[in-house]
Design a protein around this motif. Structure first.
Motif, short mmCIF file in Angstrom:
data_model
loop_
_atom_site.label_atom_id
_atom_site.label_comp_id
_atom_site.label_asym_id
_atom_site.label_seq_id
_atom_site.Cartn_x
_atom_site.Cartn_y
_atom_site.Cartn_z
N CYS A 95 18.45 -9.03 -41.21
CA CYS A 95 18.87 -10.01 -40.20
C CYS A 95 19.25 -11.33 -40.86
O CYS A 95 20.20 -11.99 -40.43
N PRO A 147 25.82 -15.71 -26.84
CA PRO A 147 24.36 -15.73 -27.04
C PRO A 147 23.76 -14.34 -27.21
O PRO A 147 22.84 -14.15 -28.01
N SER A 173 21.89 -12.99 -30.54
CA SER A 173 20.51 -12.50 -30.50
C SER A 173 20.39 -11.12 -31.15
O SER A 173 19.36 -10.82 -31.77
N LYS A 196 17.92 -8.69 -34.44
CA LYS A 196 17.14 -7.47 -34.20
C LYS A 196 17.33 -6.52 -35.37
O LYS A 196 18.46 -6.14 -35.69
#
Length: 414
Positions: A207, A223, A227, A231
């Protein structure tokens, strides 16, 4: 145009591509495939998917079902008990998403006795896709990555986190069935988890790396997409066996053999080329300039994958831009030529595999009223090369193991 040099180029291209067609590579890998008593289902994705699937079915004699998803124009006929679909590349489209859904339906509800023969080749990142964000947003992000000059590893690090099938997630979807994956490599160094974004391979990227790429290129992400970069992807898979077969090294070796047969002394400079296409073209031209007057006919070979930083809205691809960028440096040199091709037969969103230039090209461009620097600035190598007969068109080849570029220098009198 030097017709003799152009003929040599065509022969080298033909010989090189024939040597890396996937049929024999698939047969070699299948020697290790022992399916046992369960069903055998076939899934193939990438530019070479149809060719790989045909070879596999012919070798096995039968599969219990299958789906192929490949690039437009790459399906060459029917394959028994296998449904074949064409889709978008290098940007995924609605057909990419629909075909991937068919693959996921094929492998849904399997048992531990079942087997998925997964055939993967370059281009699979766009062709094999089930996005975790809206499709049009994924298309926009893909275009951003292609335009900013990101390399394939950086692009795929982002793609993995926005997908339900990349970064090992397809193998999870097949579980508990066993997956036997045959991979035709199109990435320098054969990093398994980056080839087609590694649908059946644990992901080595993190990540933190994805976020660094986002910041490096100032990508515009929603957004939700941002996000998803945070993950983590699967880091271990216990139901996959993988065989990598075919690579750019074999492509370069075949090019060298062909050059030798034509009377050139081949010199492999690298099979890990990774830079701007224009810079690679200028470098090859400079190499030729350093050897003008040599007592031997020489062929300098590089393999790998360059990138294009878009500064205009013209038509072209990295191989065409590489070749055209060499035209200035070799202008006026008798017996000098530079050509570059994609082994899959396509280069960018065009019908050309690549481009060819020689010592006459710059003068021919000027005679047509074209300014080389302006053509390159517009990223319009396709139309520039087309104007002077410099396009190399092979049609879909059925394979995909990166690009090969060759700089020829024929000694005087030959």
């Amino acid at each position: 145009m030097d017709k003799n040099l152009r003929q040599d180029a065509e022969r080298i291209i033909s010989d090189s591509i024939k040597a890396v067609l996937p049929d024999e590579a698939v047969l070699r890998a299948l020697k290790d495939f022992s399916p046992g008593k369960g069903r055998v289902l076939l899934a193939a994705a990438g530019k070479a998917a149809w060719q790989m699937a045909r070879a596999a079915v012919e070798a096995l004699g039968h599969v219990d079902g299958g789906v192929v998803v490949t690039k437009y124009g790459h399906i060459m006929g029917e394959i028994p008990n296998v449904s074949c679909f064409e889709a978008g590349h290098p940007v995924p489209d609605s057909n990419s998403f629909a075909a991937t859904d068919r693959v996921l339906s094929l492998v849904r509800g399997l048992s531990e006795d079942d087997n998925v023969l997964f055939l993967l080749s370059g281009g699979g990142s766009a062709l094999f896709e089930k996005p975790l964000i809206p499709g049009d947003e994924l298309q926009d992000i893909t275009r951003q990555l292609l335009a900013c000059g990101a390399d394939i590893t950086e692009i795929n690090t982002i793609r993995k986190r926005l997908s339900a099938v990349k970064g090992g997630r397809f193998a999870l979807a097949c579980s508990p069935a066993r997956v036997f994956s045959i991979v035709l490599s199109d990435i320098i160094g054969d990093p398994l988890d980056m080839i087609a974004s590694g649908p059946a391979c644990p992901d080595s990227s993190t990540c933190a790396q994805a976020m660094a790429i986002f910041e490096k290129y100032s990508l515009s992400l929603s957004p939700v997409a941002l996000s998803l970069l945070g993950k983590e992807t699967p880091k271990a898979l216990n139901n996959v066996t993988t065989r990598i077969t075919g690579s750019v090294r074999e492509l370069c070796a075949a090019a060298a053999d062909s050059c030798r047969r034509l009377g050139y002394q081949p010199v492999l400079l690298t099979d890990r080329l990774d830079c701007e296409a224009r810079e690679a073209g200028r470098f090859l031209a400079a190499v030729l300039c350093s050897h003008v007057g040599d007592s031997r006919s020489l062929a300098f070979i590089v393999g790998g994958e360059t990138v294009v930083h878009l500064t205009g809205s013209g038509l072209g691809g990295r191989n065409q831009e590489l070749a055209l960028a060499a035209a200035l440096g070799i202008s006026g040199i008798n017996g000098a030529a530079v050509f570059s091709v994609g082994s899959d037969g396509t280069d960018g969103p065009t019908d050309a595999a690549g481009g060819y230039v020689d010592g006459d090209t710059l003068g021919e461009l000027t005679a047509k009223g074209l300014v080389l620097s302006a053509v390159l600035k517009a990223n319009d190598a396709y139309n520039g090369l087309k104007a002077v007969g410099g396009l190399i068109i092979t049609g879909p080849t059925g394979t995909n193991v990166n690009d090969v570029s060759v700089a020829l220098l024929r000694k005087a009198g030959e």
